[in-house]
Design an enzyme around this catalytic site. Structure first.
Site, PDB file in Angstrom:
ATOM      1  N   ARG A 102      71.775  13.963  38.045  1.00 59.88           N
ATOM      2  CA  ARG A 102      72.060  13.406  39.100  1.00 59.88           C
ATOM      3  C   ARG A 102      73.114  12.298  39.160  1.00 59.88           C
ATOM      4  NH1 ARG A 102      66.754  14.681  42.681  1.00 59.88           N
ATOM      5  NH2 ARG A 102      67.305  16.752  43.411  1.00 59.88           N
ATOM      6  N   GLY A 124      64.970  21.527  46.610  1.00 57.74           N
ATOM      7  CA  GLY A 124      64.569  21.717  48.093  1.00 57.74           C
ATOM      8  C   GLY A 124      65.830  22.130  48.751  1.00 57.74           C
ATOM      9  N   LYS A 147      55.739  31.669  43.051  1.00 63.38           N
ATOM     10  CA  LYS A 147      55.023  31.910  44.295  1.00 63.38           C
ATOM     11  C   LYS A 147      56.202  32.673  45.310  1.00 63.38           C
ATOM     12  CE  LYS A 147      51.581  28.326  44.816  1.00 63.38           C
ATOM     13  NZ  LYS A 147      51.399  27.092  45.252  1.00 63.38           N
ATOM     14  N   GLY A 189      66.456  22.321  40.519  1.00 58.21           N
ATOM     15  CA  GLY A 189      64.838  22.096  40.312  1.00 58.21           C
ATOM     16  C   GLY A 189      64.609  22.980  39.035  1.00 58.21           C
TER      17      GLY A 189
HETATM   18  C1  3PG Z   1      64.621  16.214  45.379  1.00 56.47           C
HETATM   19  O1  3PG Z   1      64.377  15.589  44.378  1.00 56.47           O
HETATM   20  O2  3PG Z   1      64.381  17.332  45.608  1.00 56.47           O
HETATM   21  C2  3PG Z   1      65.423  15.183  46.571  1.00 56.47           C
HETATM   22  O3  3PG Z   1      65.635  13.862  45.887  1.00 56.47           O
HETATM   23  C3  3PG Z   1      64.335  15.189  47.782  1.00 56.47           C
HETATM   24  O4  3PG Z   1      63.347  14.451  47.422  1.00 56.47           O
HETATM   25  P1  3PG Z   1      62.057  14.573  48.157  1.00 56.47           P
HETATM   26  O5  3PG Z   1      61.393  15.828  48.001  1.00 56.47           O
HETATM   27  O6  3PG Z   1      61.125  13.467  47.786  1.00 56.47           O
HETATM   28  O7  3PG Z   1      62.536  14.297  49.778  1.00 56.47           O
END
Ligand code: 3PG
Length: 394
Positions: A34, A374, A198, A351
């Site tokens: 990142r 997310g 899931k 992710g």
């Molecule tokens: C992530 O790592 O998905 C983003 O930085 C958002 O983080 P958070 O889920 O703690 O809001």
């Protein structure tokens, strides 16, 4: 969309919201993807003579200054990556005396990093006071935090109400272009691959993608709920009983929409959730009561690779099996390899999927690996991301 290419920042104070939410172990950054992804925007603003003020959240300190969630290690790492001083403003209140003094002392091209925005409880409530404080530090706001775009917080949404200029950075632009084109304007055939444990966490993604794709490939733990929906035994495999009807509905929707929905035709099963447990390969409906599925089988790998051969755009989210264990990584590797082999735009959701692709050595073989977990998921759900909307208001 207005971006950093459309503004003149010379001599101006530019606040850049980045997503520096990086994994830390004992104060050390274990994956700097990142940070590296944020460099093009930061370098551009430095070269254009802006006074570059960076901010981000890190973890979930829930409004309390937790030393282990300080952004200090990020300042150090960024300084190395930029070969340039990055002054860290260590204020527990984020916009405190240190930050104000550091900004006041900036020359053109200097870089300052603020403390973790979530040290302030108002941040996640998108409160006005903290949004104003952040805005008071700058003349121009740049949102480059795609990973945070699904949140509506002070530092990415609230602040835009109190600045005259808000634009997106290169990373944000790139993410929106890749994911947006894939979903809304793809070169076809468009194939989506969904895996992970899931069904419940991907309900809206499946539903939305069934209106977009030509082929939907399903693997990973979520496949067993679909098999169960077809009346097959899945033994001890991951199963979300509450979602069996939903899986049925989705299979009907696929039929109605003419989407080619692919499920595993064979499975690697074992009696224990362990890399060393004796395993075997079984066909559909052949999983014994005391066995659980841990990876897609070799015939499925072939089937999926075949389905990918003619694809022109591929979006992948979620591993095909327990790839962290080497004996159950073959399915995930096969899909990554198939994507690497084709002449197509290949996009990996953030992710787990990004981690899998990087860990297995396919990082540089894909067209785009999203920095948002997310956020990329919500994008694929067809939702408008508040961070994106707000940055484009001005
Ligand atoms: C992530 O790592 O998905 C983003 O930085 C958002 O983080 P958070 O889920 O703690 O809001």
């Amino acid at each position: 969309k207005k971006s950093v290419d459309d503004i003149n920042v010379k001599g101006k104070r530019v606040l850049v919201r980045c997503d520096f939410n990086v994994p830390l172990q004992e104060g050390k950054i274990t994956d700097d993807t990142r940070l590296v992804a944020a460099l093009p925007t930061i370098k551009k603003l430095i070269n254009d003579g802006g006074k570059v003020i960076l901010c981000s959240h890190l973890g979930k300190p829930k409004g309390e200054p937790k030393p282990e969630l300080s952004l200090a290690p990020v300042a150090e790492a960024l300084a190395k990556l930029l070969s340039k001083e990055v002054k860290f403003a260590a204020d527990a209140t984020v916009v405190g005396e240190n930050a104000k003094a550091a900004v006041a002392a900036m020359n053109d091209g200097d870089v300052v990093l603020l403390e973790n925005t979530r040290y302030r409880a108002e941040e996640t409530k998108n409160g006005e006071a903290f949004s104003k404080e952040l805005a008071s530090l700058c003349d121009v706001f740049v949102n480059d935090a795609f990973g945070t775009a699904h949140r509506a917080h002070c530092s990415n949404v609230g602040i835009t109400q109190f600045v005259d200029t808000a634009v997106v950075g290169y990373l944000m632009q790139k993410e929106i272009d890749f994911l947006g084109n894939a979903v809304n304007n793809p070169v076809r055939p468009l194939v989506a691959i969904l895996g992970g444990s899931k069904v419940s966490s991907k309900i809206s993604v499946i539903n939305n993608l069934l209106d977009k794709v030509d082929t939907l490939i399903i693997g990973g733990g979520m496949a067993y709920t679909f098999m169960k929906a077809l009346g097959e035994e899945v033994g001890n495999s991951l199963l979300e009983a509450d979602y069996i009807d939903y899986a049925k509905e989705m299979m009907e929707k696929a039929k109605k929409n003419g989407v080619n929905l692919l499920l595993p035709i064979d499975t690697v099963v074992a009696k224990e959730f362990s890399n060393d447990a004796p395993s075997r390969i079984v066909g559909r409906g052949e999983i014994e009561a005391d066995e659980e599925g841990l990876d897609i089988g070799p015939k499925t790998c072939e089937l999926y690779a075949d389905a990918l051969k003619s694809a022109k755009t591929v979006v992948w989210n979620g591993p095909m099996g327990v790839f962290e264990m080497s004996n159950y990584a073959k399915g995930t590797i096969a899909v990554a390899q198939a994507m690497a082999d084709i002449d197509a735009t290949t996009i990996i959701g953030g992710g787990d999927s990004a981690a899998a692709v990087n860990q297995l050595g396919f990082g540089d073989k894909m067209s785009h690996i999203s920095t948002g977990g997310g956020a990329s998921l919500e994008f694929l759900e067809g939702k408008e991301l508040p961070g994106v909307v707000a940055a484009n208001d001005k």
